[in-house]
Design a protein around this motif. Structure first.
Motif, PDB file in Angstrom:
ATOM      1  N   VAL A 109       0.838  -1.205   0.000  1.00 37.44           N
ATOM      2  CA  VAL A 109       0.000   0.000   0.000  1.00 37.44           C
ATOM      3  C   VAL A 109       0.869   1.249   0.000  1.00 37.44           C
ATOM      4  N   ALA A 110       1.954   1.255   0.781  1.00 40.59           N
ATOM      5  CA  ALA A 110       2.842   2.417   0.838  1.00 40.59           C
ATOM      6  C   ALA A 110       3.530   2.661  -0.499  1.00 40.59           C
ATOM      7  N   VAL A 111       3.996   1.567  -1.138  1.00 42.08           N
ATOM      8  CA  VAL A 111       4.668   1.712  -2.434  1.00 42.08           C
ATOM      9  C   VAL A 111       3.707   2.247  -3.489  1.00 42.08           C
ATOM     10  N   VAL A 112       2.490   1.656  -3.547  1.00 42.99           N
ATOM     11  CA  VAL A 112       1.500   2.124  -4.528  1.00 42.99           C
ATOM     12  C   VAL A 112       1.161   3.588  -4.302  1.00 42.99           C
ATOM     13  N   GLY A 113       0.990   3.997  -3.042  1.00 45.62           N
ATOM     14  CA  GLY A 113       0.694   5.394  -2.756  1.00 45.62           C
ATOM     15  C   GLY A 113       1.818   6.319  -3.160  1.00 45.62           C
ATOM     16  N   PHE A 114       3.073   5.874  -2.896  1.00 44.62           N
ATOM     17  CA  PHE A 114       4.225   6.717  -3.249  1.00 44.62           C
ATOM     18  C   PHE A 114       4.355   6.864  -4.763  1.00 44.62           C
ATOM     19  N   VAL A 115       4.178   5.743  -5.501  1.00 41.91           N
ATOM     20  CA  VAL A 115       4.270   5.799  -6.967  1.00 41.91           C
ATOM     21  C   VAL A 115       3.181   6.705  -7.537  1.00 41.91           C
ATOM     22  N   GLY A 116       1.953   6.564  -7.031  1.00 37.70           N
ATOM     23  CA  GLY A 116       0.876   7.416  -7.515  1.00 37.70           C
ATOM     24  C   GLY A 116       1.127   8.874  -7.235  1.00 37.70           C
ATOM     25  N   LYS A 133      -3.703  17.934  -3.415  1.00 40.41           N
ATOM     26  CA  LYS A 133      -3.094  17.053  -2.410  1.00 40.41           C
ATOM     27  C   LYS A 133      -3.460  15.618  -2.708  1.00 40.41           C
ATOM     28  N   PRO A 134      -2.470  14.730  -2.820  1.00 41.85           N
ATOM     29  CA  PRO A 134      -2.807  13.317  -3.055  1.00 41.85           C
ATOM     30  C   PRO A 134      -3.477  12.704  -1.837  1.00 41.85           C
ATOM     31  N   ALA A 135      -4.372  11.807  -2.079  1.00 46.05           N
ATOM     32  CA  ALA A 135      -5.066  11.140  -0.962  1.00 46.05           C
ATOM     33  C   ALA A 135      -4.084  10.265  -0.196  1.00 46.05           C
ATOM     34  N   ASP A 136      -4.227  10.308   1.140  1.00 39.78           N
ATOM     35  CA  ASP A 136      -3.361   9.466   1.977  1.00 39.78           C
ATOM     36  C   ASP A 136      -3.645   8.009   1.715  1.00 39.78           C
TER      37      ASP A 136
END
Length: 278
Positions: free
Chosen positions: A131-138, A171-174
């Motif tokens: 989840v952290a990796v996907v959020g960071f890439v997005g 702002k990207p969603a958390d």
């Protein structure tokens, strides 16, 4: 000649303060009066014929100890409609009585299997990392598309950059937090305010005794192969397993693994909560 009608002269002499018949005589006379043969009693009780015959001759050496002898006497007495309690009391009187009970808590602490260390929940950790990796890439793809220094500065650090007039910041969603691992369903299903103990005779039959915290006898007898018994108490359940190697034990909904051996006698005690905690 049928071994079920052995002459009383072959029976070893027993000395007692009264004239009551011996345990073996009582069982043999009751069996004969009921019109049962040794084979029929053995089939009904699952006690082997040589052991039934030896007990009727007051020879308890084949039973494998006092615990099994008492269990066989109870089983045979019920099969021929004789009061088992009186015969067990007579057996105790002739063989020195029951041994003094061992304090349960110290014995259990010494013999209890040490719980294994809880292993890390790698599944939850991997889900959180993904989840952290996907959020960071997005987030990187969203902020890197503009190509201006102001956008790069926002992505690389907390410093506020000057923005051209008319522009708005997005702002990207958390990323969603990882879901915690589910609790053990077996433990959650049992009542939290009681002790629940389930015994299953998996490999063979076993004589068991179960008592409540106030000393009340919950069960005392033979648990046949494939059978199960469940006991509950608000505070504590005390157990004696005559053939511990044949028993599968569930305490408060949790499978308690053990390395008990066949024929081994175990005294155990369980209270509320996780049986392997502490």
């Amino acid at each position: 000649m049928s071994i079920g009608n052995s002459p009383e002269d072959d029976r070893p002499s027993t000395s007692s303060e009264d004239d009551r018949p011996s345990i073996g005589q009582t069982l043999q006379q009751a069996r004969t009066a009921a019109g049962l043969t040794l084979e029929e009693v053995s089939a009904a009780t699952r006690v082997r014929i040589p052991i039934v015959h030896a007990i009727e001759l007051d020879d308890f050496s084949r039973c494998g100890g006092d615990v099994y002898a008492r269990g066989h006497i109870r089983t045979l007495a019920r099969a021929v409609a004789v009061d088992p309690a009186a015969l067990v009391e007579q057996y105790d009187a002739e063989h020195g009585g029951r041994p003094e009970p061992t304090p349960v808590a110290p014995l259990f602490d010494a013999e209890r299997i040490k719980p294994e260390r809880r292993r890390p929940n790698w599944t939850a950790a991997m889900v959180a990392a993904i989840v952290a990796v996907v959020g960071f890439v997005g987030f990187t793809m969203f902020t890197g598309g503009s190509g201006d220094k102001g956008s790069k500065q926002v992505a690389e650090g907390p410093t506020t950059a000057t923005k051209p007039a008319g522009t708005t910041s997005s702002k990207p969603a958390d990323p969603k937090p990882s879901t915690p691992a589910a609790s053990d369903s077996a433990i959650a299903a049992v009542p939290k305010d009681k002790v629940t103990v389930k015994l299953s005779a998996v490999d063979d039959k076993s004589w068991i005794s179960a008592k409540a915290h106030n000393g009340k006898l919950l069960f005392d007898g033979v648990l046949a192969k494939g059978a199960s018994k469940t006991f509950t108490d608000p505070q504590q359940v005390d157990l004696i397993l005559g053939n511990a190697g044949a028993i599968q034990l569930f305490v408060n909904g949790k499978d308690v693994h053990n390395d008990f051996q066949t024929g081994q006698v175990e005294r155990l005690s369980y209270t509320k909560g996780d049986p392997e905690a502490g």
